[in-house]
Scaffold this motif. Sequence first.
Motif, PDB file in Angstrom:
ATOM      1  N   THR A 125       0.867  -1.372  -0.247  1.00 19.24           N
ATOM      2  CA  THR A 125       0.149   0.012  -0.025  1.00 19.24           C
ATOM      3  C   THR A 125       0.662   1.208  -0.173  1.00 19.24           C
ATOM      4  O   THR A 125       1.746   1.374   0.895  1.00 19.24           O
ATOM      5  N   THR A 126       0.651   2.052  -0.771  1.00 23.91           N
ATOM      6  CA  THR A 126       1.380   3.215  -1.253  1.00 23.91           C
ATOM      7  C   THR A 126       0.521   4.554  -0.462  1.00 23.91           C
ATOM      8  O   THR A 126      -0.353   4.841  -0.811  1.00 23.91           O
ATOM      9  N   VAL A 127       1.044   5.252   0.452  1.00 24.83           N
ATOM     10  CA  VAL A 127       0.757   6.334   1.096  1.00 24.83           C
ATOM     11  C   VAL A 127       1.522   7.697   0.768  1.00 24.83           C
ATOM     12  O   VAL A 127       2.832   7.506   0.886  1.00 24.83           O
ATOM     13  N   GLY A 128       1.013   8.726   0.601  1.00 23.92           N
ATOM     14  CA  GLY A 128       1.440   9.972   0.177  1.00 23.92           C
ATOM     15  C   GLY A 128       0.927  11.033   1.246  1.00 23.92           C
ATOM     16  O   GLY A 128      -0.280  10.960   1.788  1.00 23.92           O
ATOM     17  N   ILE A 129       1.894  11.841   1.691  1.00 24.80           N
ATOM     18  CA  ILE A 129       1.755  12.672   3.069  1.00 24.80           C
ATOM     19  C   ILE A 129       1.884  14.124   2.471  1.00 24.80           C
ATOM     20  O   ILE A 129       3.132  14.443   1.993  1.00 24.80           O
ATOM     21  N   LEU A 130       0.945  14.984   2.385  1.00 20.19           N
ATOM     22  CA  LEU A 130       1.034  16.284   2.217  1.00 20.19           C
ATOM     23  C   LEU A 130       0.997  17.322   3.477  1.00 20.19           C
ATOM     24  O   LEU A 130       0.199  16.839   4.506  1.00 20.19           O
ATOM     25  N   SER A 131       1.668  18.477   3.378  1.00 17.66           N
ATOM     26  CA  SER A 131       1.706  19.220   4.886  1.00 17.66           C
ATOM     27  C   SER A 131       1.617  20.682   4.277  1.00 17.66           C
ATOM     28  O   SER A 131       2.414  21.205   3.488  1.00 17.66           O
ATOM     29  N   PHE A 132       0.898  21.398   5.031  1.00 17.67           N
ATOM     30  CA  PHE A 132       0.275  22.712   4.601  1.00 17.67           C
ATOM     31  C   PHE A 132       0.341  23.709   5.927  1.00 17.67           C
ATOM     32  O   PHE A 132      -0.346  23.033   6.875  1.00 17.67           O
ATOM     33  N   ASN A 133       0.843  24.642   5.874  1.00 18.59           N
ATOM     34  CA  ASN A 133       0.737  25.916   7.005  1.00 18.59           C
ATOM     35  C   ASN A 133      -0.298  26.728   6.751  1.00 18.59           C
ATOM     36  O   ASN A 133      -0.440  27.432   5.737  1.00 18.59           O
ATOM     37  N   CYS A 134      -1.200  26.834   7.693  1.00 18.78           N
ATOM     38  CA  CYS A 134      -2.486  27.863   7.646  1.00 18.78           C
ATOM     39  C   CYS A 134      -2.331  28.850   8.238  1.00 18.78           C
ATOM     40  O   CYS A 134      -3.623  29.911   8.372  1.00 18.78           O
ATOM     41  N   VAL A 135      -1.273  29.349   8.888  1.00 19.28           N
ATOM     42  CA  VAL A 135      -1.157  30.444  10.255  1.00 19.28           C
ATOM     43  C   VAL A 135      -0.069  31.394   9.984  1.00 19.28           C
ATOM     44  O   VAL A 135      -0.241  32.215  11.137  1.00 19.28           O
ATOM     45  N   GLY A 136       0.623  31.261   9.135  1.00 16.68           N
ATOM     46  CA  GLY A 136       1.673  32.276   8.917  1.00 16.68           C
ATOM     47  C   GLY A 136       2.797  31.991   9.902  1.00 16.68           C
ATOM     48  O   GLY A 136       2.885  30.897  10.687  1.00 16.68           O
ATOM     49  N   PRO A 137       3.615  32.962  10.267  1.00 10.82           N
ATOM     50  CA  PRO A 137       3.784  34.397   9.377  1.00 10.82           C
ATOM     51  C   PRO A 137       4.160  34.096   7.924  1.00 10.82           C
ATOM     52  O   PRO A 137       4.769  33.438   7.496  1.00 10.82           O
ATOM     53  N   ARG A 138       3.931  35.429   7.269  1.00  8.31           N
ATOM     54  CA  ARG A 138       3.914  35.065   6.018  1.00  8.31           C
ATOM     55  C   ARG A 138       5.479  34.970   5.327  1.00  8.31           C
ATOM     56  O   ARG A 138       5.719  34.415   4.357  1.00  8.31           O
ATOM     57  N   ASP A 139       6.379  35.542   6.097  1.00  8.64           N
ATOM     58  CA  ASP A 139       7.750  35.131   5.891  1.00  8.64           C
ATOM     59  C   ASP A 139       8.027  33.813   5.996  1.00  8.64           C
ATOM     60  O   ASP A 139       9.451  33.528   5.466  1.00  8.64           O
ATOM     61  N   SER A 140       7.523  32.877   6.520  1.00  5.00           N
ATOM     62  CA  SER A 140       7.762  31.589   6.718  1.00  5.00           C
ATOM     63  C   SER A 140       7.341  30.846   5.280  1.00  5.00           C
ATOM     64  O   SER A 140       7.737  29.505   5.148  1.00  5.00           O
ATOM     65  N   TRP A 141       6.530  31.433   4.647  1.00  6.36           N
ATOM     66  CA  TRP A 141       5.937  30.687   3.265  1.00  6.36           C
ATOM     67  C   TRP A 141       6.968  30.815   2.143  1.00  6.36           C
ATOM     68  O   TRP A 141       7.801  31.350   1.865  1.00  6.36           O
ATOM     69  N   ALA A 142       7.001  29.425   1.571  1.00  3.66           N
ATOM     70  CA  ALA A 142       7.685  29.469   0.478  1.00  3.66           C
ATOM     71  C   ALA A 142       7.037  30.088  -0.733  1.00  3.66           C
ATOM     72  O   ALA A 142       6.055  30.514  -0.869  1.00  3.66           O
ATOM     73  N   ALA A 143       8.178  30.608  -1.706  1.00  2.00           N
ATOM     74  CA  ALA A 143       8.029  31.207  -3.155  1.00  2.00           C
ATOM     75  C   ALA A 143       8.849  30.597  -4.045  1.00  2.00           C
ATOM     76  O   ALA A 143       9.641  29.478  -3.771  1.00  2.00           O
ATOM     77  N   SER A 144       8.468  30.913  -5.470  1.00  2.00           N
ATOM     78  CA  SER A 144       9.020  30.411  -6.411  1.00  2.00           C
ATOM     79  C   SER A 144      10.483  30.099  -6.363  1.00  2.00           C
ATOM     80  O   SER A 144      11.395  29.247  -6.987  1.00  2.00           O
ATOM     81  N   GLN A 145      11.477  30.985  -5.791  1.00  2.00           N
ATOM     82  CA  GLN A 145      12.660  31.080  -5.690  1.00  2.00           C
ATOM     83  C   GLN A 145      12.991  31.434  -4.043  1.00  2.00           C
ATOM     84  O   GLN A 145      14.220  31.924  -3.839  1.00  2.00           O
ATOM     85  N   LYS A 146      12.108  31.223  -3.104  1.00  2.00           N
ATOM     86  CA  LYS A 146      12.628  31.276  -1.798  1.00  2.00           C
ATOM     87  C   LYS A 146      12.268  29.910  -0.971  1.00  2.00           C
ATOM     88  O   LYS A 146      11.161  29.357  -1.217  1.00  2.00           O
ATOM     89  N   ALA A 147      12.967  29.648   0.016  1.00  2.00           N
ATOM     90  CA  ALA A 147      12.704  28.463   0.811  1.00  2.00           C
ATOM     91  C   ALA A 147      11.653  28.831   1.569  1.00  2.00           C
ATOM     92  O   ALA A 147      11.376  30.101   2.003  1.00  2.00           O
ATOM     93  N   GLY A 148      10.936  27.928   2.219  1.00  2.00           N
ATOM     94  CA  GLY A 148       9.956  28.159   3.145  1.00  2.00           C
ATOM     95  C   GLY A 148       8.909  26.960   3.205  1.00  2.00           C
ATOM     96  O   GLY A 148       9.332  25.816   2.657  1.00  2.00           O
ATOM     97  N   ALA A 149       7.755  27.426   3.611  1.00  2.00           N
ATOM     98  CA  ALA A 149       6.660  26.083   4.001  1.00  2.00           C
ATOM     99  C   ALA A 149       5.620  26.255   2.848  1.00  2.00           C
ATOM    100  O   ALA A 149       5.349  27.247   2.237  1.00  2.00           O
ATOM    101  N   ALA A 150       5.235  24.996   2.451  1.00  2.00           N
ATOM    102  CA  ALA A 150       3.794  25.247   1.729  1.00  2.00           C
ATOM    103  C   ALA A 150       2.798  25.762   2.532  1.00  2.00           C
ATOM    104  O   ALA A 150       2.757  25.358   3.837  1.00  2.00           O
ATOM    105  N   TYR A 151       1.656  26.324   1.920  1.00  2.00           N
ATOM    106  CA  TYR A 151       0.759  27.066   2.871  1.00  2.00           C
ATOM    107  C   TYR A 151      -0.579  27.190   2.079  1.00  2.00           C
ATOM    108  O   TYR A 151      -0.626  26.858   0.992  1.00  2.00           O
ATOM    109  N   VAL A 152      -1.489  27.307   3.065  1.00  2.00           N
ATOM    110  CA  VAL A 152      -2.948  27.784   2.316  1.00  2.00           C
ATOM    111  C   VAL A 152      -3.179  29.027   3.195  1.00  2.00           C
ATOM    112  O   VAL A 152      -3.079  29.211   4.309  1.00  2.00           O
TER     113      VAL A 152
END
Length: 381
Positions: A125-152
């Motif tokens: 059985t193959t299991v995939g895990i996704l992780s999203f941050n929903c609370v900020g701060p915005r400077d923790s969010w990743a961008a196209s050329q910036k390290a950070g977290a996936a977010y909603v």
Amino acid sequence: MTISIAAVGDLVLDEPDPAFFLAPSAAVITKADIAIGHIEVPHSHTTVQASTDVPAPAADPAALKDVAAAGFDVVTLAGNHIYDAGPEGLLDTIAFSRDAGLLTAGAGANLADARKPAVITKDGTTVGILSFNCVGPRDSWAASQKAGAAYVKVLTHYELDSATPGGPPTIYTFTAPDSLRSMQDDIRKLKAEVDLVVVALHKGIGHTPAVLADYEIPLSHAAVDAGADVVIGHHAHIMRGIEMYRGVPIFHGLGNFVTVTQALNADGESAERAEWAARRVKMFGFAPDPGMPTYPFHPESRNTAIAVCTFDGRRLVSAGFVPCWIDDDARPVPHGPTETGERVLAYITDISRSAGFSTTFTWDGEHVLVQAHPDQENHHV
């Protein structure tokens, strides 16, 4: 062949000898085929602080080996503190986690990397895990050329309900539509590639018993609608209710697990952390127990749980949890149907009812089974 997936809430391993704190729960964690935990703070040797919020100091990277030794297979990283030590701290956390044998999800050198799932196969059985941050701060969010977290992205609206300027408002929260669609796209894509999808959401209002913000239930339901087979919440540092939606278990907040640190004490080196400690009583109505200097959290947060779900292929066989009580040494200790276990179960039942969920909870050996109410699978008022 059935497989079991276990999950816990926040892990903050900022004290010596992490194995000591993980030891009481290791037997339950190692018994699971796949075990998932959330790494709350960076693990790095850097001393950089990159957050203007309440920055968490980087913890010892060696602690991640203890996480793996305790039975964890996957760590989620999308959270509000993962960027507190800057890109170096974040990338170090990923590297040291993988060196310890842990798969990671939710953070990366750029947004594309941060959105990549962790994928693991056990007994066919193959299991995939996704992780999203929903609370900020915005400077923790990743961008196209910036390290950070996936977010909603979550929006907040304050509505003044009286004619008194500065009076108490009603607060409404909701997800930004494009950000929600992006999360759902990731889930749908992953669901087409694996048997089971686990979605971890770093969400909620910190240190506040029982309350769910407006956005949390619709967001979790949207994850299920897109194909999630289990939804796991954390961030609030205190447990939240459990519901069943369309036959899928949603653990809205698994609270603290091992969260040991003295960084939030008022006498710390960080001015921001000291200021936060001074405001804590006014903001959240509690002061940490002085007898537990490494556990600066709400007294009700000592109620916690290990979520355990069993699947046969893509079919959910059972959903449930093992009640745990965080002892005076700040160690989560599993309990079956003992006096302590019953007390933790009563707490989880109460906060689930407070959220309007009609979920039923039944002992099955050392576990508690989570089931939809027989008259209505998803009841929310």
